[in-house]
Scaffold this motif. Sequence first.
Motif, PDB file in Angstrom:
ATOM      1  N   VAL A  56     -44.571  20.607  28.323  1.00 29.02           N
ATOM      2  CA  VAL A  56     -45.158  19.495  27.585  1.00 29.02           C
ATOM      3  C   VAL A  56     -45.584  18.421  28.585  1.00 29.02           C
ATOM      4  N   VAL A  57     -46.843  18.024  28.524  1.00 33.30           N
ATOM      5  CA  VAL A  57     -47.359  16.977  29.405  1.00 33.30           C
ATOM      6  C   VAL A  57     -47.396  15.666  28.619  1.00 33.30           C
ATOM      7  N   ILE A  58     -46.620  14.709  29.061  1.00 33.01           N
ATOM      8  CA  ILE A  58     -46.557  13.419  28.379  1.00 33.01           C
ATOM      9  C   ILE A  58     -47.726  12.558  28.835  1.00 33.01           C
ATOM     10  N   THR A  59     -48.493  12.081  27.872  1.00 33.43           N
ATOM     11  CA  THR A  59     -49.666  11.258  28.136  1.00 33.43           C
ATOM     12  C   THR A  59     -49.274   9.816  28.424  1.00 33.43           C
ATOM     13  N   LYS A  60     -48.320   9.290  27.654  1.00 37.49           N
ATOM     14  CA  LYS A  60     -47.901   7.890  27.775  1.00 37.49           C
ATOM     15  C   LYS A  60     -46.415   7.801  27.495  1.00 37.49           C
ATOM     16  N   GLU A  61     -45.694   7.058  28.350  1.00 37.23           N
ATOM     17  CA  GLU A  61     -44.254   6.862  28.145  1.00 37.23           C
ATOM     18  C   GLU A  61     -43.947   5.373  28.204  1.00 37.23           C
ATOM     19  N   SER A  62     -43.113   4.909  27.278  1.00 37.09           N
ATOM     20  CA  SER A  62     -42.682   3.513  27.239  1.00 37.09           C
ATOM     21  C   SER A  62     -41.168   3.467  27.305  1.00 37.09           C
ATOM     22  N   ASP A  63     -40.663   2.541  28.098  1.00 34.71           N
ATOM     23  CA  ASP A  63     -39.219   2.340  28.218  1.00 34.71           C
ATOM     24  C   ASP A  63     -38.842   1.127  27.389  1.00 34.71           C
ATOM     25  N   LYS A  97     -42.473  10.753   8.325  1.00 38.59           N
ATOM     26  CA  LYS A  97     -43.203   9.998   7.307  1.00 38.59           C
ATOM     27  C   LYS A  97     -44.670   9.807   7.706  1.00 38.59           C
ATOM     28  N   ALA A  98     -44.914   9.579   9.005  1.00 41.09           N
ATOM     29  CA  ALA A  98     -46.276   9.353   9.501  1.00 41.09           C
ATOM     30  C   ALA A  98     -47.030  10.665   9.718  1.00 41.09           C
ATOM     31  N   LYS A  99     -46.350  11.776   9.467  1.00 39.75           N
ATOM     32  CA  LYS A  99     -46.945  13.111   9.590  1.00 39.75           C
ATOM     33  C   LYS A  99     -47.460  13.398  10.999  1.00 39.75           C
ATOM     34  N   GLN A 100     -46.644  12.993  11.992  1.00 39.36           N
ATOM     35  CA  GLN A 100     -46.914  13.324  13.382  1.00 39.36           C
ATOM     36  C   GLN A 100     -46.002  14.486  13.761  1.00 39.36           C
ATOM     37  N   GLU A 101     -46.147  15.034  14.953  1.00 44.52           N
ATOM     38  CA  GLU A 101     -45.340  16.190  15.366  1.00 44.52           C
ATOM     39  C   GLU A 101     -44.194  15.732  16.266  1.00 44.52           C
ATOM     40  N   PHE A 102     -42.971  15.888  15.767  1.00 45.47           N
ATOM     41  CA  PHE A 102     -41.780  15.528  16.534  1.00 45.47           C
ATOM     42  C   PHE A 102     -41.457  16.685  17.475  1.00 45.47           C
ATOM     43  N   LEU A 103     -41.584  16.443  18.780  1.00 41.10           N
ATOM     44  CA  LEU A 103     -41.340  17.502  19.760  1.00 41.10           C
ATOM     45  C   LEU A 103     -39.896  17.553  20.213  1.00 41.10           C
ATOM     46  N   GLY A 104     -39.142  16.489  19.963  1.00 43.52           N
ATOM     47  CA  GLY A 104     -37.727  16.510  20.301  1.00 43.52           C
ATOM     48  C   GLY A 104     -37.242  15.216  20.898  1.00 43.52           C
ATOM     49  N   MET A 105     -35.942  15.207  21.209  1.00 40.24           N
ATOM     50  CA  MET A 105     -35.338  14.062  21.869  1.00 40.24           C
ATOM     51  C   MET A 105     -34.373  14.564  22.915  1.00 40.24           C
ATOM     52  N   GLU A 106     -34.263  13.795  23.982  1.00 38.65           N
ATOM     53  CA  GLU A 106     -33.399  14.137  25.099  1.00 38.65           C
ATOM     54  C   GLU A 106     -32.533  12.923  25.412  1.00 38.65           C
ATOM     55  N   GLU A 127     -29.244   9.096  30.789  1.00 35.09           N
ATOM     56  CA  GLU A 127     -28.666   7.842  31.291  1.00 35.09           C
ATOM     57  C   GLU A 127     -28.295   6.859  30.189  1.00 35.09           C
ATOM     58  N   GLY A 128     -27.577   7.312  29.171  1.00 38.48           N
ATOM     59  CA  GLY A 128     -27.141   6.431  28.098  1.00 38.48           C
ATOM     60  C   GLY A 128     -28.236   6.012  27.128  1.00 38.48           C
ATOM     61  N   ALA A 129     -29.366   6.669  27.186  1.00 36.28           N
ATOM     62  CA  ALA A 129     -30.472   6.353  26.285  1.00 36.28           C
ATOM     63  C   ALA A 129     -31.033   7.661  25.724  1.00 36.28           C
ATOM     64  N   THR A 130     -31.911   7.542  24.763  1.00 38.05           N
ATOM     65  CA  THR A 130     -32.549   8.709  24.168  1.00 38.05           C
ATOM     66  C   THR A 130     -34.047   8.602  24.365  1.00 38.05           C
ATOM     67  N   ARG A 131     -34.637   9.705  24.772  1.00 37.36           N
ATOM     68  CA  ARG A 131     -36.089   9.790  24.970  1.00 37.36           C
ATOM     69  C   ARG A 131     -36.657  10.606  23.808  1.00 37.36           C
ATOM     70  N   PHE A 132     -37.533   9.986  23.031  1.00 34.52           N
ATOM     71  CA  PHE A 132     -38.157  10.619  21.870  1.00 34.52           C
ATOM     72  C   PHE A 132     -39.567  11.036  22.257  1.00 34.52           C
ATOM     73  N   ILE A 133     -39.935  12.261  21.898  1.00 32.51           N
ATOM     74  CA  ILE A 133     -41.239  12.780  22.292  1.00 32.51           C
ATOM     75  C   ILE A 133     -41.998  13.219  21.036  1.00 32.51           C
ATOM     76  N   VAL A 134     -43.225  12.726  20.909  1.00 34.23           N
ATOM     77  CA  VAL A 134     -44.026  12.978  19.707  1.00 34.23           C
ATOM     78  C   VAL A 134     -45.474  13.265  20.113  1.00 34.23           C
ATOM     79  N   ARG A 135     -46.100  14.180  19.379  1.00 35.79           N
ATOM     80  CA  ARG A 135     -47.528  14.468  19.589  1.00 35.79           C
ATOM     81  C   ARG A 135     -48.308  13.873  18.412  1.00 35.79           C
ATOM     82  N   LYS A 136     -49.374  13.135  18.735  1.00 34.32           N
ATOM     83  CA  LYS A 136     -50.225  12.581  17.690  1.00 34.32           C
ATOM     84  C   LYS A 136     -51.103  13.701  17.135  1.00 34.32           C
ATOM     85  N   VAL A 137     -51.023  13.912  15.832  1.00 34.94           N
ATOM     86  CA  VAL A 137     -51.779  15.008  15.212  1.00 34.94           C
ATOM     87  C   VAL A 137     -52.881  14.520  14.269  1.00 34.94           C
ATOM     88  N   LYS A 138     -52.874  13.242  13.938  1.00 36.19           N
ATOM     89  CA  LYS A 138     -53.953  12.726  13.072  1.00 36.19           C
ATOM     90  C   LYS A 138     -54.204  11.272  13.342  1.00 36.19           C
TER      91      LYS A 138
END
Length: 79
Positions: free
Chosen positions: A4-11, A56-65, A68-79
Motif C-alpha cells: 500500500v502506497v500512502i499518498t498523504k500522512e498526518s500526525d 459511514k462515509a463509504k470510504q475503504e478502511f485498509l486497517g490500523m497499526e 509507539e503508543g499511537a494508532t495509525r489509521f489507513i483509508v483509501r478514498k473511493v468516492k
Amino acid sequence: MEGVVITKESDARGSFCPGPLMELIRQVKAAQVGDVIAVISGDEGSRKDIPAWIEKAKQEFLGMETTEGATRFIVRKVK
C-alpha cells in the motif's frame, strides 16, 4: 501494510477527540479518488470513532497499526 502506497500522512498525536477525526476528514476531502491517507492518533477514542466514520462515509478502511503508543489509521478514498 505491505504493497500500500500512502499518498498523504498526518500526525495528529497530541490532539484529542475529535481532532484526529477532523484531520482525517479534511485529508479525505482534499484527496483524489484512489489516494491512500494515513492519520496517526494517540487518542483512544479514535480507535472507535475513525473506523465508524470511514464506514459511514463509504470510504475503504485498509486497517490500523499500533506504533509507539499511537494508532495509525489507513483509508483509501473511493468516492
